[in-house]
Design a protein around this motif. Structure first.
Motif, PDB file in Angstrom:
ATOM      1  N   TYR A  11      38.049  36.426  50.313  1.00  0.00           N
ATOM      2  CA  TYR A  11      37.046  37.416  49.941  1.00  0.00           C
ATOM      3  C   TYR A  11      35.696  37.044  50.531  1.00  0.00           C
ATOM      4  CZ  TYR A  11      35.944  33.990  46.281  1.00  0.00           C
ATOM      5  OH  TYR A  11      35.626  32.836  45.597  1.00  0.00           O
ATOM      6  N   VAL A  12      34.796  38.017  50.509  1.00  0.00           N
ATOM      7  CA  VAL A  12      33.438  37.840  51.015  1.00  0.00           C
ATOM      8  C   VAL A  12      32.491  38.016  49.846  1.00  0.00           C
ATOM      9  CG1 VAL A  12      31.683  38.812  52.551  1.00  0.00           C
ATOM     10  CG2 VAL A  12      34.052  38.658  53.313  1.00  0.00           C
ATOM     11  N   GLN A  13      31.485  37.146  49.796  1.00  0.00           N
ATOM     12  CA  GLN A  13      30.488  37.226  48.733  1.00  0.00           C
ATOM     13  C   GLN A  13      29.092  37.080  49.330  1.00  0.00           C
ATOM     14  OE1 GLN A  13      31.711  34.018  46.213  1.00  0.00           O
ATOM     15  NE2 GLN A  13      31.242  32.448  47.714  1.00  0.00           N
ATOM     16  N   TYR A  68      34.747  43.494  56.011  1.00  0.00           N
ATOM     17  CA  TYR A  68      34.114  42.366  56.703  1.00  0.00           C
ATOM     18  C   TYR A  68      35.107  41.454  57.421  1.00  0.00           C
ATOM     19  CZ  TYR A  68      30.032  43.568  53.907  1.00  0.00           C
ATOM     20  OH  TYR A  68      28.984  44.223  53.327  1.00  0.00           O
ATOM     21  N   VAL A 107      43.469  40.587  49.965  1.00  0.00           N
ATOM     22  CA  VAL A 107      42.092  40.909  50.335  1.00  0.00           C
ATOM     23  C   VAL A 107      41.689  42.181  49.607  1.00  0.00           C
ATOM     24  CG1 VAL A 107      40.478  41.381  52.221  1.00  0.00           C
ATOM     25  CG2 VAL A 107      42.471  39.903  52.631  1.00  0.00           C
ATOM     26  N   SER A 111      36.713  45.964  49.567  1.00  0.00           N
ATOM     27  CA  SER A 111      35.348  45.788  50.075  1.00  0.00           C
ATOM     28  C   SER A 111      35.258  44.595  51.018  1.00  0.00           C
ATOM     29  CB  SER A 111      34.337  45.670  48.930  1.00  0.00           C
ATOM     30  OG  SER A 111      34.629  44.558  48.117  1.00  0.00           O
ATOM     31  N   SER A 112      36.003  43.537  50.759  1.00  0.00           N
ATOM     32  CA  SER A 112      36.002  42.386  51.664  1.00  0.00           C
ATOM     33  C   SER A 112      36.711  42.712  52.973  1.00  0.00           C
ATOM     34  CB  SER A 112      36.688  41.179  51.005  1.00  0.00           C
ATOM     35  OG  SER A 112      35.933  40.716  49.905  1.00  0.00           O
ATOM     36  N   TYR A 159      32.361  33.240  52.904  1.00  0.00           N
ATOM     37  CA  TYR A 159      33.763  33.420  52.561  1.00  0.00           C
ATOM     38  C   TYR A 159      34.084  32.685  51.270  1.00  0.00           C
ATOM     39  CZ  TYR A 159      34.080  34.589  57.518  1.00  0.00           C
ATOM     40  OH  TYR A 159      33.880  35.144  58.754  1.00  0.00           O
ATOM     41  N   LEU A 190      26.131  36.313  54.062  1.00  0.00           N
ATOM     42  CA  LEU A 190      27.466  36.463  53.490  1.00  0.00           C
ATOM     43  C   LEU A 190      28.234  35.164  53.661  1.00  0.00           C
ATOM     44  CD1 LEU A 190      28.396  39.912  55.094  1.00  0.00           C
ATOM     45  CD2 LEU A 190      27.722  39.515  52.720  1.00  0.00           C
TER      46      LEU A 190
END
Length: 121
Positions: free
Chosen positions: A43-45, A85, A78, A81-82, A54, A52
């Motif tokens: 995921y991306v945060q 990216y 996944v 929303s991630s 990982y 950003l």
């Protein structure tokens, strides 16, 4: 509703190298996770000096809205929303004394911070 894709289907596919899949499966086995249901969440945060970063964690099963990819015997989860990216990315694992661990090779990255822990698309 979750979707499943095999390696090689479209630009949004997320894959894992054999080294990454082997390492992840070994770690999941140590946690007594069923490889038929469990997987590695990518995921991306928000965060890091480039904006950003990982995140990864093992999960027993996917969420209902996840995209599910299977690559080299590893299930990758996944969230939608991630996926915007990380679509097209490949997860790799490098051993050794420096830089050991999982690394995301992401074609969507325009710039990364100096330490390689965060990115911008």
């Amino acid at each position: 509703m979750s979707t499943t894709a095999e390696t090689g289907e479209g630009d949004a596919v997320v894959t894992a190298t054999e080294a990454a899949a082997d390492q992840a499966r070994d770690l999941m086995a140590g946690e007594d996770m069923d490889p038929e249901e469990a997987g590695l969440r990518l995921y991306v945060q928000q965060g890091g000096c480039a904006g950003l970063s990982y995140g990864m964690r093992f999960e027993h099963e996917p969420e209902s809205e996840d995209a599910i990819f299977e690559s080299n015997g590893l299930r990758l989860f996944v969230d939608q929303s991630s996926l915007d990216y990380v679509g097209g990315s490949r997860l790799d694992f490098e051993g050794g004394l420096q830089g050991a661990g999982f690394h995301v090779q992401n074609p969507n990255v325009e710039s990364e911070c100096g330490c390689g822990e965060s990115f911008r698309t």
